[in-house]
Design a protein around this motif. Structure first.
Motif, PDB file in Angstrom:
ATOM      1  N   ILE A  16       0.626  -1.419   0.356  1.00 13.07           N
ATOM      2  CA  ILE A  16       0.250   0.258   0.136  1.00 13.07           C
ATOM      3  C   ILE A  16       0.661   1.236  -0.182  1.00 13.07           C
ATOM      4  N   LEU A  17       1.658   1.756   0.863  1.00 10.67           N
ATOM      5  CA  LEU A  17       2.904   2.131   0.893  1.00 10.67           C
ATOM      6  C   LEU A  17       3.683   2.118  -0.578  1.00 10.67           C
ATOM      7  N   LYS A  18       4.146   1.498  -0.801  1.00 12.38           N
ATOM      8  CA  LYS A  18       4.999   1.513  -2.241  1.00 12.38           C
ATOM      9  C   LYS A  18       3.726   1.981  -3.467  1.00 12.38           C
ATOM     10  N   ARG A  19       2.160   1.529  -3.220  1.00 11.55           N
ATOM     11  CA  ARG A  19       1.015   2.061  -4.557  1.00 11.55           C
ATOM     12  C   ARG A  19       1.371   3.950  -4.235  1.00 11.55           C
ATOM     13  N   TYR A  31      -4.877   2.369  -1.156  1.00 16.69           N
ATOM     14  CA  TYR A  31      -5.780   0.899  -0.216  1.00 16.69           C
ATOM     15  C   TYR A  31      -6.434   0.669  -0.829  1.00 16.69           C
ATOM     16  N   ALA A  32      -7.494   0.936  -1.847  1.00 20.03           N
ATOM     17  CA  ALA A  32      -8.307   0.324  -2.269  1.00 20.03           C
ATOM     18  C   ALA A  32      -8.041  -0.468  -3.389  1.00 20.03           C
ATOM     19  N   ASP A  33      -6.875  -0.046  -3.755  1.00 14.18           N
ATOM     20  CA  ASP A  33      -5.773  -1.368  -5.007  1.00 14.18           C
ATOM     21  C   ASP A  33      -5.702  -2.669  -3.945  1.00 14.18           C
ATOM     22  N   PHE A  34      -5.461  -2.157  -2.752  1.00 11.76           N
ATOM     23  CA  PHE A  34      -5.627  -3.452  -2.473  1.00 11.76           C
ATOM     24  C   PHE A  34      -6.997  -4.486  -1.651  1.00 11.76           C
ATOM     25  N   ILE A  73      -0.568  -9.868  -4.723  1.00 17.10           N
ATOM     26  CA  ILE A  73       0.223 -11.300  -5.714  1.00 17.10           C
ATOM     27  C   ILE A  73      -0.138 -10.419  -6.631  1.00 17.10           C
ATOM     28  N   ASP A  74      -1.507  -9.927  -6.905  1.00 14.76           N
ATOM     29  CA  ASP A  74      -2.353  -9.480  -8.635  1.00 14.76           C
ATOM     30  C   ASP A  74      -1.690  -8.246  -8.316  1.00 14.76           C
ATOM     31  N   GLN A  75      -1.423  -7.428  -7.770  1.00 11.01           N
ATOM     32  CA  GLN A  75      -1.399  -5.976  -8.438  1.00 11.01           C
ATOM     33  C   GLN A  75       0.462  -5.802  -8.133  1.00 11.01           C
ATOM     34  N   ARG A  76       1.362  -6.676  -8.018  1.00 12.09           N
ATOM     35  CA  ARG A  76       2.875  -6.967  -8.223  1.00 12.09           C
ATOM     36  C   ARG A  76       3.419  -5.906  -8.298  1.00 12.09           C
ATOM     37  N   VAL A  77       3.406  -4.760  -6.880  1.00 11.33           N
ATOM     38  CA  VAL A  77       4.168  -3.626  -6.985  1.00 11.33           C
ATOM     39  C   VAL A  77       5.362  -3.048  -6.818  1.00 11.33           C
ATOM     40  N   PHE A  78       6.095  -4.530  -5.806  1.00  7.63           N
ATOM     41  CA  PHE A  78       7.671  -4.592  -6.357  1.00  7.63           C
ATOM     42  C   PHE A  78       7.498  -5.868  -7.467  1.00  7.63           C
ATOM     43  N   LYS A  79       9.232  -5.626  -7.616  1.00  6.59           N
ATOM     44  CA  LYS A  79       9.913  -6.233  -8.902  1.00  6.59           C
ATOM     45  C   LYS A  79      10.117  -7.675  -8.943  1.00  6.59           C
ATOM     46  N   VAL A  80      10.135  -7.642  -7.757  1.00  2.00           N
ATOM     47  CA  VAL A  80      10.198  -9.476  -7.218  1.00  2.00           C
ATOM     48  C   VAL A  80       8.835 -10.408  -7.421  1.00  2.00           C
ATOM     49  N   LEU A  81       7.878  -9.413  -7.396  1.00  2.00           N
ATOM     50  CA  LEU A  81       6.514  -9.976  -7.932  1.00  2.00           C
ATOM     51  C   LEU A  81       6.437 -10.036  -9.584  1.00  2.00           C
ATOM     52  N   LYS A  82       7.031  -9.138 -10.196  1.00  2.00           N
ATOM     53  CA  LYS A  82       7.157  -8.272 -11.484  1.00  2.00           C
ATOM     54  C   LYS A  82       7.372  -9.634 -11.770  1.00  2.00           C
TER      55      LYS A  82
END
Length: 113
Positions: A43-46, A76-79, A85-94
């Protein structure tokens, strides 16, 4: 954490916040602790991604506060709508989901010794 007075500008207060809950409190955004416990960094990264697109020069303090609140509410609403895992905010998840033609880092168990 540096203590900042309630009269300090909101951007200063946010820069001194030490937890996701403090961001929600400073901006007056309601949240479900269960969601924040799972997705706080996401959430904070987004919010940071939204924040990076903003220009605050010339804005008044109430305008800045309202825009920051809207960014946190959207992040917050995004999550709430889908898991990290669906939002893939962090590089490792991408990187975990390889695109077409991109090799994966999969190693079958049979190859492990």
């Amino acid at each position: 954490m540096i203590n900042s007075s309630p009269a300090a500008p909101i951007l200063d207060r946010l820069s001194n916040a030490s937890s996701a809950e403090e961001f929600f409190s400073l901006l007056g955004v309601d949240y479900d602790p269960k969601i924040v416990n799972v997705a706080r960094l996401h959430i904070l990264k987004r919010m940071g991604q939204y924040f990076a697109k903003e220009q605050f020069s010339g804005a008044t303090e109430p305008e800045i506060r309202a825009r920051c609140k809207a960014m946190l509410e959207q992040a917050y609403a995004d999550f709430v709508a889908s898991p990290p895992i669906d939002q893939r905010v962090f590089k490792v998840l991408k990187d975990a989901v390889a695109g077409p033609g991109k090799p994966t880092a999969f190693v079958p168990l049979s190859e492990l010794k």
